[in-house]
Write an enzyme that holds these catalytic residues in place. Structure first.
Site, PDB file in Angstrom:
ATOM      1  N   GLU A   1      49.938  54.067  24.632  1.00 22.47           N
ATOM      2  CA  GLU A   1      48.730  54.366  25.378  1.00 22.47           C
ATOM      3  C   GLU A   1      48.976  55.702  26.336  1.00 22.47           C
ATOM      4  O   GLU A   1      49.793  55.905  27.183  1.00 22.47           O
ATOM      5  CB  GLU A   1      48.719  53.196  26.618  1.00 22.47           C
ATOM      6  CG  GLU A   1      48.322  51.588  26.038  1.00 22.47           C
ATOM      7  CD  GLU A   1      47.351  51.549  25.240  1.00 22.47           C
ATOM      8  OE1 GLU A   1      46.259  52.555  25.180  1.00 22.47           O
ATOM      9  OE2 GLU A   1      46.999  50.866  24.490  1.00 22.47           O
TER      10      GLU A   1
ATOM     11  N   CYS B   1      43.862  57.802  33.871  1.00 18.77           N
ATOM     12  CA  CYS B   1      44.070  58.244  32.288  1.00 18.77           C
ATOM     13  C   CYS B   1      42.742  58.334  31.778  1.00 18.77           C
ATOM     14  O   CYS B   1      42.502  59.181  30.617  1.00 18.77           O
ATOM     15  CB  CYS B   1      45.012  57.385  31.250  1.00 18.77           C
ATOM     16  SG  CYS B   1      44.360  55.672  31.154  1.00 18.77           S
TER      17      CYS B   1
END
Length: 471
Positions: A225, A259
């Protein structure tokens, strides 16, 4: 997913933790069958729920100490997020874990074929500092639900959260199956040298490559990720007031250390001035005229990151914000104009409260710019024109797309979360977490009856022709 300041793991450097002594007992526990029992898994998920509820104040305090994170953000994006993930998995686990029956071809009848969700074994979860609880515990929900053991490595940059996480996990979850290992890059290096059965890493692309290289030595599957620059497009048909509020909220949540925050905005040139005014108005409405005094605006994780962000402020003209206090780990919510396409602030994931706004004349321009980059983790667009939205979705690549909002897709557990290309591989959240931590194991069960000789040599022309028709 995050911009790292710690040194990457270096091969051959000693660790200050005997990680083999941590991993080996977990391997024994998994091989004993401890984690395969469905009731045990549900009990562990229930314990994780209790952990988040009973320690809400302590978790919020640790997040405040590490990131200046406001309670509203800590409660919704960390505590409640993990609690709800665990509750959903506990409730739906019997359904998720049912065998998936499939047809069995005539040639191998009688028989029964199905796919079972089998645990990988002993997994490693490496988290990031920006959401130090969510980004290790949400993957852990999937590891538990699928029947794995897990070693958790929190980020050493979120010191208070890491220490609390270790104490809570060891106090609430079965220590035979789960362990938390704290430490710096040397510890990460030692962990990555172990033959785990799956590695789940959240962080930046640079260290993601190191993780993947280490995993390759053991042929260990990885979930990465990562992150990158997340673009946002605003066209002439958008409701500018609503768009501005949603962009400002998504960009400056957790002081931009998210993010999936929008990293830059492409706006139709005809409405640039109006959008900038609405963005400025939204910043003031949310954080006041002096955001440094706002209880709802977080801080940068450390001075190193604050100094990095301060250097990016010169890449354009600040229409609001532009101030930084490195010693206080504060960077004001800043909107920049006049930013060059090749400026440093456009080159990598910003991971801070800075938002460049770039005008465009035709939609072709931002689409070309987006496609010239590595695929984003998240892409956003604000438009009332369904055809424009369809075109943006069809002509770009990204981990996710959200039309007329930012970040909130993360709140839907029925959507997978993950990147593509340089923004990551693999996905999780909700059932997707269970599937990520499960191996799809093919099972065929047959009896001893009807052992037809047609499958065995020697083959005649007629026998082979019949066999090929059946197969």
């Amino acid at each position: 997913m995050s911009v790292e300041t710690a040194q990457p793991p270096a091969p051959g450097k000693p660790a200050n933790v005997d990680v083999a002594a941590v991993v080996q007992p977990l391997r024994g526990a998994f091989n004993s069958g401890l984690t395969r029992d469905l009731a045990w898994r549900q009990d562990q998920l229930a314990a994780l729920e209790r952990m988040m509820v009973e320690n809400e104040a302590a978790i919020a305090e640790a997040l405040k100490a590490d990131l200046g994170k406001p309670f509203g953000e800590a409660s919704t994006a960390e505590i409640d997020f993990v609690r709800k993930e665990a509750a959903q998995a506990r409730k739906l686990l019997p359904r998720w874990s049912r065998p998936q029956w499939t047809p069995t071809p005539l040639a191998i009848q009688p028989g029964k074929s199905f796919i079972e969700a089998a645990p990988y074994g002993v997994t490693l979860i490496i988290g990031a500092w920006n959401y130090p609880f969510q980004l290790v515990l949400a993957p852990l929900v999937g590891a538990i639900a699928a029947g794995n053991c897990a070693v958790i490595k929190p980020s050493e940059l979120a010191v208070q959260s890491s220490a609390l996480l270790k104490r809570l996990v060891e106090g609430y979850l079965d220590p035979r199956a789960f362990a938390v290992v704290e430490g710096d890059a040397d510890v990460s290096t030692a962990l990555l040298a172990q033959p785990f059965d799956l590695i789940f890493y959240t962080g930046g692309e640079r260290v993601g490559r190191i993780v993947m290289t280490a995993a390759a030595r053991h042929l260990t599957p990885v979930v990465l990720e990562l992150g990158g620059q997340n673009p946002c497009i605003v066209d002439e048909t958008a409701d500018l007031a609503v768009a501005a509020r949603r962009i400002v909220w998504g960009r400056f949540l957790n002081a931009g250390q998210v993010c999936v925050a929008p990293d830059h905005v492409y706006v139709a040139a005809a409405i640039e001035t109006r959008l900038l005014e609405e963005l400025k108005r939204a910043v003031t409405a949310m954080f006041g005229r002096d955001p440094k005094q706002s209880p709802d605006f977080a801080r940068i994780v450390n001075r190193g990151h604050a100094a990095r962000l301060q250097a990016l402020l010169v890449d354009g003209r600040a229409v609001t914000g532009g101030e930084a206090d490195v010693d206080a780990c504060y960077v004001a919510p800043t909107i920049l104009t006049g930013v060059a396409a090749d400026a440093p602030v456009m080159a990598e994931e910003i991971f801070g409260p800075i938002l460049p706004v770039l005008p465009y004349d035709t939609l072709d321009r931002p689409l070309a710019a987006i496609n010239a980059r590595a695929p984003a983790l998240a892409l956003y667009a604000f438009t009332r024109d369904a055809a424009v939205a369809d075109r943006i979705i069809a002509s770009t690549r990204s981990g996710s797309v959200t039309i007329n909002d930012t970040v909130v897709f993360m709140a839907n557990p029925n959507l997978p979360f993950g990147g593509v290309g340089a923004s990551g591989m693999g996905a999780y959240h909700g059932r997707f977490s269970f599937e990520t931590f499960s191996h799809r194991r093919a099972v065929l069960r047959r009896g001893f009856a009807l052992d037809a000789s047609i499958r065995y040599p020697p083959f005649t022309r007629a026998k082979l022709a019949l066999l090929r028709r059946m197969a």
